[in-house]
Design a protein around this motif. Structure first.
Motif, PDB file in Angstrom:
ATOM      1  N   ASP A 140      -3.532   2.027   5.634  1.00 37.01           N
ATOM      2  CA  ASP A 140      -2.691   0.908   6.045  1.00 37.01           C
ATOM      3  C   ASP A 140      -1.637   0.605   4.986  1.00 37.01           C
ATOM      4  O   ASP A 140      -0.472   0.379   5.296  1.00 37.01           O
ATOM      5  N   ARG A 141      -2.050   0.615   3.747  1.00 34.89           N
ATOM      6  CA  ARG A 141      -1.146   0.339   2.628  1.00 34.89           C
ATOM      7  C   ARG A 141      -0.012   1.369   2.564  1.00 34.89           C
ATOM      8  O   ARG A 141       1.156   1.017   2.459  1.00 34.89           O
TER       9      ARG A 141
ATOM     10  N   ARG B 161      -8.066   0.951   4.362  1.00 33.97           N
ATOM     11  CA  ARG B 161      -7.192   0.098   3.551  1.00 33.97           C
ATOM     12  C   ARG B 161      -6.078   0.929   2.919  1.00 33.97           C
ATOM     13  O   ARG B 161      -4.924   0.538   2.920  1.00 33.97           O
TER      14      ARG B 161
ATOM     15  N   THR C  22      -1.905   2.462  -9.975  1.00 32.46           N
ATOM     16  CA  THR C  22      -2.785   3.131  -9.025  1.00 32.46           C
ATOM     17  C   THR C  22      -3.063   4.539  -9.536  1.00 32.46           C
ATOM     18  O   THR C  22      -2.270   5.092 -10.295  1.00 32.46           O
TER      19      THR C  22
ATOM     20  N   ASN D 218     -11.134  -8.828   0.581  1.00 31.86           N
ATOM     21  CA  ASN D 218     -10.026  -7.887   0.406  1.00 31.86           C
ATOM     22  C   ASN D 218      -9.807  -7.507  -1.053  1.00 31.86           C
ATOM     23  O   ASN D 218      -9.448  -6.376  -1.365  1.00 31.86           O
TER      24      ASN D 218
ATOM     25  N   THR E  67       2.372   1.261   5.719  1.00 22.92           N
ATOM     26  CA  THR E  67       3.255   0.097   5.656  1.00 22.92           C
ATOM     27  C   THR E  67       4.398   0.334   4.679  1.00 22.92           C
ATOM     28  O   THR E  67       5.563   0.074   4.981  1.00 22.92           O
ATOM     29  N   ARG E  68       4.083   0.852   3.504  1.00 24.07           N
ATOM     30  CA  ARG E  68       5.111   1.068   2.483  1.00 24.07           C
ATOM     31  C   ARG E  68       6.085   2.166   2.882  1.00 24.07           C
ATOM     32  O   ARG E  68       7.291   2.047   2.650  1.00 24.07           O
TER      33      ARG E  68
ATOM     34  N   GLU F  22     -10.158  -3.708  -2.421  1.00 28.96           N
ATOM     35  CA  GLU F  22      -9.060  -3.073  -3.163  1.00 28.96           C
ATOM     36  C   GLU F  22      -9.600  -2.377  -4.416  1.00 28.96           C
ATOM     37  O   GLU F  22      -9.222  -1.249  -4.723  1.00 28.96           O
TER      38      GLU F  22
END
Length: 195
Positions: free
Chosen positions: A64-65, A61, A98, A10, A68-69, A14
């Protein structure tokens, strides 16, 4: 005897996600990935098969990130308007450490018309954001915050279109104050009038 992995999958995924997010698929070479991820080329192939498979996993990924946020931020909001404002603010400001903009929007623009898997992933991610907006708008309509002149789904589609444009503009040097003005005006479609 098989060697054990000397990295956490993971964590390296990332790193790859951020590199693809910043540079795009085609500009990112295998050498870039190996250097950024800090793993051997053979380990990259053994774990992720190839560059395209790694890219698709990085897209998953990212999706999903973000999902979720966005869902967590909307759930913590006290009002539907606060939730919509959170979504717009999140898309404009992004997260610390980011790249700017949105990996899914970038990928759809770069590859969507040429790659069915990228297109499908981007469309599903966009639909998920629209469903979240639709739920928030329906909440606002039920509690009297938002107009009922249009159904929640149509309003969500319009707001998502504005969000997509903002995510593209966030990749440029456009001033965030301008992006906030655009967001605020876009949200005016939710205001109640003489319904």
């Amino acid at each position: 005897m098989a060697r054990s992995k000397e990295f956490e999958e993971n964590a390296v995924l990332e790193k790859a996600m951020k590199l693809f997010w910043e540079q795009g698929y085609e500009k990112t070479s295998m050498n870039d990935l190996v250097e950024c991820m800090g793993i051997h080329r053979r380990s990259l192939y053994d774990t992720f098969t190839d560059k395209r498979t790694l890219f698709l996993k990085a897209m998953d990924r990212f999706e999903d990130r973000i999902s979720t946020r966005l869902a967590a931020g909307a759930k913590q909001s006290n009002t539907a308007l606060e939730a919509v404002e959170f979504v717009f603010d999140f898309m404009i400001n992004g997260e610390e450490d980011t790249p700017p903009g949105c990996m899914l929007v970038n990928s759809a623009v770069e590859l969507g018309i040429r790659d069915a898997d990228v297109d499908a992933k981007a469309k599903e991610a966009f639909a998920k954001v629209e469903r979240l907006l639709e739920e928030i708008i329906a909440w606002g309509q039920r509690n009297g915050e938002f107009t009922k002149r249009h159904d929640a789904k149509a309003l969500a589609e319009v707001l998502h279109n504005a969000l997509t444009g903002l995510r593209v503009m966030a990749r440029t040097s456009v001033d965030k104050a301008k992006l906030r003005r655009i967001a605020k005006l876009s949200m005016h479609i939710l205001e109640k009038a003489a319904d």
